[in-house]
Write a protein that holds these residues in place. Sequence first.
Motif, PDB file in Angstrom:
ATOM      1  N   PHE A 152       0.830  -1.202   0.000  1.00  0.00           N
ATOM      2  CA  PHE A 152       0.000   0.000   0.000  1.00  0.00           C
ATOM      3  C   PHE A 152       0.867   1.256   0.000  1.00  0.00           C
ATOM      4  N   ALA A 153       1.913   1.258   0.820  1.00  0.00           N
ATOM      5  CA  ALA A 153       2.812   2.415   0.884  1.00  0.00           C
ATOM      6  C   ALA A 153       3.518   2.642  -0.445  1.00  0.00           C
ATOM      7  N   LYS A 154       3.950   1.569  -1.073  1.00  0.00           N
ATOM      8  CA  LYS A 154       4.653   1.688  -2.349  1.00  0.00           C
ATOM      9  C   LYS A 154       3.715   2.132  -3.473  1.00  0.00           C
ATOM     10  N   ALA A 155       2.460   1.697  -3.386  1.00  0.00           N
ATOM     11  CA  ALA A 155       1.494   2.008  -4.451  1.00  0.00           C
ATOM     12  C   ALA A 155       0.903   3.399  -4.324  1.00  0.00           C
ATOM     13  N   ASN A 156       1.108   4.048  -3.173  1.00  0.00           N
ATOM     14  CA  ASN A 156       0.520   5.370  -2.932  1.00  0.00           C
ATOM     15  C   ASN A 156       1.604   6.415  -2.697  1.00  0.00           C
ATOM     16  N   GLU A 157       2.533   6.465  -3.630  1.00  0.00           N
ATOM     17  CA  GLU A 157       3.599   7.458  -3.568  1.00  0.00           C
ATOM     18  C   GLU A 157       3.018   8.873  -3.700  1.00  0.00           C
ATOM     19  N   TYR A 158       3.626   9.810  -3.005  1.00  0.00           N
ATOM     20  CA  TYR A 158       3.237  11.221  -3.107  1.00  0.00           C
ATOM     21  C   TYR A 158       3.170  11.629  -4.574  1.00  0.00           C
ATOM     22  N   SER A 159       2.097  12.297  -4.936  1.00  0.00           N
ATOM     23  CA  SER A 159       1.824  12.594  -6.347  1.00  0.00           C
ATOM     24  C   SER A 159       2.599  13.788  -6.892  1.00  0.00           C
ATOM     25  N   GLY A 160       3.243  14.545  -6.022  1.00  0.00           N
ATOM     26  CA  GLY A 160       4.001  15.703  -6.482  1.00  0.00           C
ATOM     27  C   GLY A 160       5.302  15.316  -7.156  1.00  0.00           C
ATOM     28  N   SER A 161       5.914  16.264  -7.811  1.00  0.00           N
ATOM     29  CA  SER A 161       7.156  16.032  -8.549  1.00  0.00           C
ATOM     30  C   SER A 161       8.270  15.541  -7.629  1.00  0.00           C
ATOM     31  N   ARG A 162       9.108  14.667  -8.158  1.00  0.00           N
ATOM     32  CA  ARG A 162      10.298  14.252  -7.399  1.00  0.00           C
ATOM     33  C   ARG A 162      11.339  15.365  -7.359  1.00  0.00           C
ATOM     34  N   ASP A 163      11.227  16.332  -8.236  1.00  0.00           N
ATOM     35  CA  ASP A 163      12.054  17.536  -8.137  1.00  0.00           C
ATOM     36  C   ASP A 163      11.357  18.449  -7.136  1.00  0.00           C
ATOM     37  N   LEU A 164      11.838  18.473  -5.918  1.00  0.00           N
ATOM     38  CA  LEU A 164      11.112  19.149  -4.841  1.00  0.00           C
ATOM     39  C   LEU A 164      11.071  20.666  -5.018  1.00  0.00           C
ATOM     40  N   ARG A 165      11.974  21.224  -5.776  1.00  0.00           N
ATOM     41  CA  ARG A 165      11.873  22.657  -6.085  1.00  0.00           C
ATOM     42  C   ARG A 165      10.575  22.925  -6.841  1.00  0.00           C
ATOM     43  N   ILE A 166      10.266  22.060  -7.794  1.00  0.00           N
ATOM     44  CA  ILE A 166       9.024  22.198  -8.557  1.00  0.00           C
ATOM     45  C   ILE A 166       7.819  21.932  -7.657  1.00  0.00           C
ATOM     46  N   ALA A 167       7.900  20.876  -6.822  1.00  0.00           N
ATOM     47  CA  ALA A 167       6.788  20.529  -5.936  1.00  0.00           C
ATOM     48  C   ALA A 167       6.482  21.649  -4.947  1.00  0.00           C
ATOM     49  N   ILE A 168       7.520  22.296  -4.427  1.00  0.00           N
ATOM     50  CA  ILE A 168       7.325  23.398  -3.473  1.00  0.00           C
ATOM     51  C   ILE A 168       6.642  24.583  -4.152  1.00  0.00           C
ATOM     52  N   LEU A 169       7.160  24.969  -5.303  1.00  0.00           N
ATOM     53  CA  LEU A 169       6.579  26.124  -6.005  1.00  0.00           C
ATOM     54  C   LEU A 169       5.132  25.861  -6.400  1.00  0.00           C
ATOM     55  N   GLU A 170       4.831  24.629  -6.775  1.00  0.00           N
ATOM     56  CA  GLU A 170       3.459  24.277  -7.124  1.00  0.00           C
ATOM     57  C   GLU A 170       2.577  24.233  -5.878  1.00  0.00           C
TER      58      GLU A 170
END
Length: 381
Positions: free
Chosen positions: A51-69
């Motif tokens: 379940f943990a592996k199948a429900n990875e955070y949906s935001g970008s792995r580039d956290l600079r992009i994820a933060i700005l979004e």
Amino acid sequence: MKNTYFFLLVIIVQFTNAQDYYFPERNESWQPISPVEASIDSNKLDAVIAFAKANEYSGSRDLRIAILEGFKSEPFHEIQGPTKKRGGPAGMILKNGKLVTQWGDTKRVDMTFSVTKSFLSTVAGLAVDQGLIANVDDKVQSYVWDDTFAGRHNSQITWSQLLQQNSAWQGTLFGGQDWADRPPREGGIDDWKYAKPATPGTVMEYNDVRVNVLAYSLLQVWRQPLPQVLKEHVMDRIGASTTWRWYGYKDAWVDVDGLQMKSVTGGGHSGAGMFINTEDMARFGMLFLKNGKWNDQQLISSEWIDAAITPSQPNVNYGFMWWLNQKGPRHWNGVGEDVFYAAGFGGNFIVVDRKNDLVVVTRWLEPSKIGVFMKNLIDAF
């Protein structure tokens, strides 16, 4: 003779219980425990990890992009501190300090965002334990030399209000303005900027500028960089690796006793915060599972930990920068009300379950899935 036998039996039981907990030395592998020894259904445990592996955070792995979004609704928001591309889902489950299972790269150092707040809270607890702060209900203005807490409103703010995020502090720190951090969804900039502040202690507002004010204030009290305080009093003593780092914003330099020191952040809202691996997070969780004690050493007073996990008046689910699974808006159904946890953007969690002697670390789990994850894990026992 009967009393003597009972006394010896109590000693043997206490000694056995003490040995049940495992505290690894630095660079030592975690001692494993089988699902059978941990009284866990192995099939259900496998399903929890899947379940943990199948429900990875949906935001970008580039956290600079994820933060700005993630914070694009905030006026003037920008990256002010280091960021790092993240890894995939990872985690550990400890029972009595022994490793039940792990997944992903547990040695990879990643950002933890607001999990940092629970580390920051601990630095405050150390200051209280050592008498640098006499009482959390003291006004912070008495401890900070400059005008950070000047004025009718800010001068009323206490340490406990900063720790519970209900201080309603007003001002600007290192370019961050309190009113622009996580603004209301309705109204314009003028409505937010000139709104009448809440009375300190009455309304919880999740606000990183105010958290960073706490970090700045603790820097004034300790008169040394907070990462150094944490390293000396906690991380080295629990055998943490040498890989974790705690950053501040690029312009957050402060002159203390003629030395330039970086004032760190309580999260990664604009970059910075704690960069740490899963295994070191698990060690930190173990310290709280054992009420501030690591092996036979009391590193943080049990009184502080009791205070840290006491619900605040405005929010039953929040203590001193630890989330609490009390019956409230953030309650996880099917999980004990005594469970408490550190939580950060992107699905970073350190969960402490004293009833089941569990420490659970999950990384990059879709945040909305943590309640289901924990319920399924508890059901596996």
